[in-house]
Motif scaffolding. Structure first.
Motif, PDB file in Angstrom:
ATOM      1  N   VAL A   1      14.193  17.616  -1.410  1.00  0.00           N
ATOM      2  CA  VAL A   1      13.705  17.054  -0.152  1.00  0.00           C
ATOM      3  C   VAL A   1      13.363  15.592  -0.408  1.00  0.00           C
ATOM      4  CG1 VAL A   1      11.861  17.162   1.570  1.00  0.00           C
ATOM      5  CG2 VAL A   1      12.868  19.278   0.684  1.00  0.00           C
ATOM      6  N   VAL A   2      13.855  14.723   0.456  1.00  0.00           N
ATOM      7  CA  VAL A   2      13.686  13.275   0.294  1.00  0.00           C
ATOM      8  C   VAL A   2      13.030  12.699   1.548  1.00  0.00           C
ATOM      9  CG1 VAL A   2      14.903  11.063   0.034  1.00  0.00           C
ATOM     10  CG2 VAL A   2      15.736  13.094  -1.174  1.00  0.00           C
ATOM     11  N   MET A   3      12.099  11.770   1.343  1.00  0.00           N
ATOM     12  CA  MET A   3      11.550  10.988   2.444  1.00  0.00           C
ATOM     13  C   MET A   3      11.390   9.554   1.949  1.00  0.00           C
ATOM     14  SD  MET A   3       8.011  11.227   4.638  1.00  0.00           S
ATOM     15  CE  MET A   3       8.438  12.672   5.567  1.00  0.00           C
ATOM     16  N   MET A   4      12.073   8.643   2.628  1.00  0.00           N
ATOM     17  CA  MET A   4      12.035   7.242   2.237  1.00  0.00           C
ATOM     18  C   MET A   4      11.290   6.416   3.281  1.00  0.00           C
ATOM     19  SD  MET A   4      15.959   6.745   0.886  1.00  0.00           S
ATOM     20  CE  MET A   4      15.707   4.997   0.555  1.00  0.00           C
ATOM     21  N   ALA A   5      10.188   5.818   2.869  1.00  0.00           N
ATOM     22  CA  ALA A   5       9.463   4.833   3.676  1.00  0.00           C
ATOM     23  C   ALA A   5       9.052   5.342   5.052  1.00  0.00           C
ATOM     24  CB  ALA A   5      10.285   3.550   3.808  1.00  0.00           C
ATOM     25  N   SER A   6       8.666   6.612   5.141  1.00  0.00           N
ATOM     26  CA  SER A   6       8.268   7.170   6.428  1.00  0.00           C
ATOM     27  C   SER A   6       6.970   7.959   6.379  1.00  0.00           C
ATOM     28  CB  SER A   6       9.370   8.092   6.959  1.00  0.00           C
ATOM     29  OG  SER A   6      10.536   7.356   7.235  1.00  0.00           O
ATOM     30  N   LEU A   7       6.398   8.116   5.213  1.00  0.00           N
ATOM     31  CA  LEU A   7       5.183   8.916   5.082  1.00  0.00           C
ATOM     32  C   LEU A   7       4.040   8.343   5.924  1.00  0.00           C
ATOM     33  CD1 LEU A   7       3.890  11.360   3.697  1.00  0.00           C
ATOM     34  CD2 LEU A   7       3.296   9.857   1.788  1.00  0.00           C
ATOM     35  N   TYR A   8       4.013   7.032   6.077  1.00  0.00           N
ATOM     36  CA  TYR A   8       2.940   6.393   6.844  1.00  0.00           C
ATOM     37  C   TYR A   8       2.890   6.878   8.290  1.00  0.00           C
ATOM     38  CZ  TYR A   8       6.186   3.251   9.235  1.00  0.00           C
ATOM     39  OH  TYR A   8       7.185   2.740  10.018  1.00  0.00           O
ATOM     40  N   HIS A   9       4.020   7.349   8.822  1.00  0.00           N
ATOM     41  CA  HIS A   9       4.037   7.862  10.197  1.00  0.00           C
ATOM     42  C   HIS A   9       3.103   9.059  10.376  1.00  0.00           C
ATOM     43  CE1 HIS A   9       7.243   5.388  11.747  1.00  0.00           C
ATOM     44  NE2 HIS A   9       8.078   5.785  10.810  1.00  0.00           N
ATOM     45  N   PHE A  10       2.750   9.699   9.276  1.00  0.00           N
ATOM     46  CA  PHE A  10       1.977  10.933   9.345  1.00  0.00           C
ATOM     47  C   PHE A  10       0.515  10.750   8.938  1.00  0.00           C
ATOM     48  CE2 PHE A  10       6.429  11.730   8.787  1.00  0.00           C
ATOM     49  CZ  PHE A  10       6.686  12.590   9.834  1.00  0.00           C
ATOM     50  N   MET A  11       0.111   9.498   8.727  1.00  0.00           N
ATOM     51  CA  MET A  11      -1.285   9.218   8.406  1.00  0.00           C
ATOM     52  C   MET A  11      -2.147   9.492   9.632  1.00  0.00           C
ATOM     53  SD  MET A  11      -0.842   5.804   6.085  1.00  0.00           S
ATOM     54  CE  MET A  11      -2.539   5.656   5.580  1.00  0.00           C
ATOM     55  N   PRO A  12      -3.291  10.029   9.515  1.00  0.00           N
ATOM     56  CA  PRO A  12      -4.052  10.298   8.293  1.00  0.00           C
ATOM     57  C   PRO A  12      -3.793  11.690   7.702  1.00  0.00           C
ATOM     58  CG  PRO A  12      -5.441  10.709  10.174  1.00  0.00           C
ATOM     59  CD  PRO A  12      -4.106  10.247  10.718  1.00  0.00           C
ATOM     60  N   ASP A  13      -2.806  12.423   8.221  1.00  0.00           N
ATOM     61  CA  ASP A  13      -2.528  13.777   7.728  1.00  0.00           C
ATOM     62  C   ASP A  13      -1.399  13.811   6.709  1.00  0.00           C
ATOM     63  OD1 ASP A  13      -4.489  14.808   9.465  1.00  0.00           O
ATOM     64  OD2 ASP A  13      -3.047  14.764  11.123  1.00  0.00           O
ATOM     65  N   HIS A  14      -1.149  12.695   6.045  1.00  0.00           N
ATOM     66  CA  HIS A  14      -0.017  12.593   5.133  1.00  0.00           C
ATOM     67  C   HIS A  14      -0.127  13.529   3.927  1.00  0.00           C
ATOM     68  CE1 HIS A  14      -3.033   9.679   3.945  1.00  0.00           C
ATOM     69  NE2 HIS A  14      -2.511   9.668   2.728  1.00  0.00           N
ATOM     70  N   ALA A  15      -1.334  13.790   3.435  1.00  0.00           N
ATOM     71  CA  ALA A  15      -1.493  14.683   2.276  1.00  0.00           C
ATOM     72  C   ALA A  15      -1.023  16.096   2.619  1.00  0.00           C
ATOM     73  CB  ALA A  15      -2.941  14.698   1.803  1.00  0.00           C
ATOM     74  N   ALA A  16      -1.335  16.570   3.809  1.00  0.00           N
ATOM     75  CA  ALA A  16      -0.884  17.896   4.237  1.00  0.00           C
ATOM     76  C   ALA A  16       0.639  17.924   4.359  1.00  0.00           C
ATOM     77  CB  ALA A  16      -1.530  18.279   5.565  1.00  0.00           C
ATOM     78  N   LEU A  17       1.231  16.832   4.850  1.00  0.00           N
ATOM     79  CA  LEU A  17       2.685  16.774   4.960  1.00  0.00           C
ATOM     80  C   LEU A  17       3.324  16.821   3.576  1.00  0.00           C
ATOM     81  CD1 LEU A  17       5.093  16.308   7.034  1.00  0.00           C
ATOM     82  CD2 LEU A  17       5.138  14.056   5.974  1.00  0.00           C
ATOM     83  N   VAL A  18       2.756  16.109   2.620  1.00  0.00           N
ATOM     84  CA  VAL A  18       3.297  16.123   1.260  1.00  0.00           C
ATOM     85  C   VAL A  18       3.264  17.548   0.700  1.00  0.00           C
ATOM     86  CG1 VAL A  18       2.926  15.339  -1.127  1.00  0.00           C
ATOM     87  CG2 VAL A  18       2.804  13.700   0.773  1.00  0.00           C
ATOM     88  N   ARG A  19       2.184  18.270   0.925  1.00  0.00           N
ATOM     89  CA  ARG A  19       2.114  19.662   0.457  1.00  0.00           C
ATOM     90  C   ARG A  19       3.211  20.516   1.096  1.00  0.00           C
ATOM     91  NH1 ARG A  19      -3.359  18.352   0.544  1.00  0.00           N
ATOM     92  NH2 ARG A  19      -3.668  19.136   2.664  1.00  0.00           N
ATOM     93  N   ARG A  20       3.453  20.321   2.396  1.00  0.00           N
ATOM     94  CA  ARG A  20       4.511  21.084   3.067  1.00  0.00           C
ATOM     95  C   ARG A  20       5.896  20.678   2.549  1.00  0.00           C
ATOM     96  NH1 ARG A  20       1.507  19.737   7.482  1.00  0.00           N
ATOM     97  NH2 ARG A  20       3.210  18.696   8.553  1.00  0.00           N
ATOM     98  N   CYS A  21       6.069  19.412   2.230  1.00  0.00           N
ATOM     99  CA  CYS A  21       7.334  18.952   1.645  1.00  0.00           C
ATOM    100  C   CYS A  21       7.552  19.596   0.273  1.00  0.00           C
ATOM    101  CB  CYS A  21       7.349  17.434   1.512  1.00  0.00           C
ATOM    102  SG  CYS A  21       7.519  16.530   3.065  1.00  0.00           S
TER     103      CYS A  21
END
Length: 163
Positions: free
Chosen positions: A97-117
């Motif tokens: 699974v790849v995500m390039m330069a888009s994690l900021y779209h999910f702030m402030p819940d980015h840590a939860a998204l990383v876990r799901r990734c």
């Protein structure tokens, strides 16, 4: 309303080429592709223009996932497998699974998204995110224009990752 960066793949590429420079634009895809083991099925989250696929190892299966229908329509016309998805609700599974330069779209819940990734990736998760961003410019005009131009239009945070 979405900012112009997300209106059309050509505008997205123009903006990214301007931000990263001609060599940096291609280099970021090569660097990510080097992290993909040969023979993996790649799920490219927030795929945008889908150019990562051109840099992947031979024999790689590729799926472009994005919420932006304009980007996916163009890829679909080229025969690229696509999926419309809101990653806050569902993340497709894949070997890599790849995500390039888009994690900021999910702030402030980015840590939860990383876990799901991580849960969605059976072999590897590759995340990249710039830590220097034009929206953090000391020039207020540049800051506002870049924030407007790169607004994804989906009520996500305009926060960016920083050093």
């Amino acid at each position: 309303m979405k900012g112009p960066v997300y209106w059309h793949p050509a505008l997205y590429q123009l903006a990214m080429r301007r931000l990263y420079g001609a060599q940096g634009f291609q280099q970021r895809y090569r660097v990510v592709a080097q992290q993909v083991p040969p023979g993996c099925d790649v799920v490219d989250l927030c795929a945008g223009d889908g150019l990562l696929r051109h840099h992947l190892p031979p024999g790689t299966e590729y799926l472009a996932v994005d919420i932006n229908a304009a980007f996916l329509d163009g890829l679909r016309k080229q025969g690229v497998p696509t999926m419309v998805a809101d990653l806050r609700r569902a993340i497709p599974k894949g070997d890599c699974v790849v995500m390039m330069a888009s994690l900021y779209h999910f702030m402030p819940d980015h840590a939860a998204l990383v876990r799901r990734c991580l849960d969605a990736a059976s072999r590897r998760l590759v995340l990249t995110e710039p830590v220097e961003n034009v929206t953090a410019s000391s020039n207020a005009v540049i800051q506002r224009v870049s924030a407007w131009a790169s607004d994804p239009g989906d009520a996500t945070s305009q926060q960016r990752m920083t050093k």
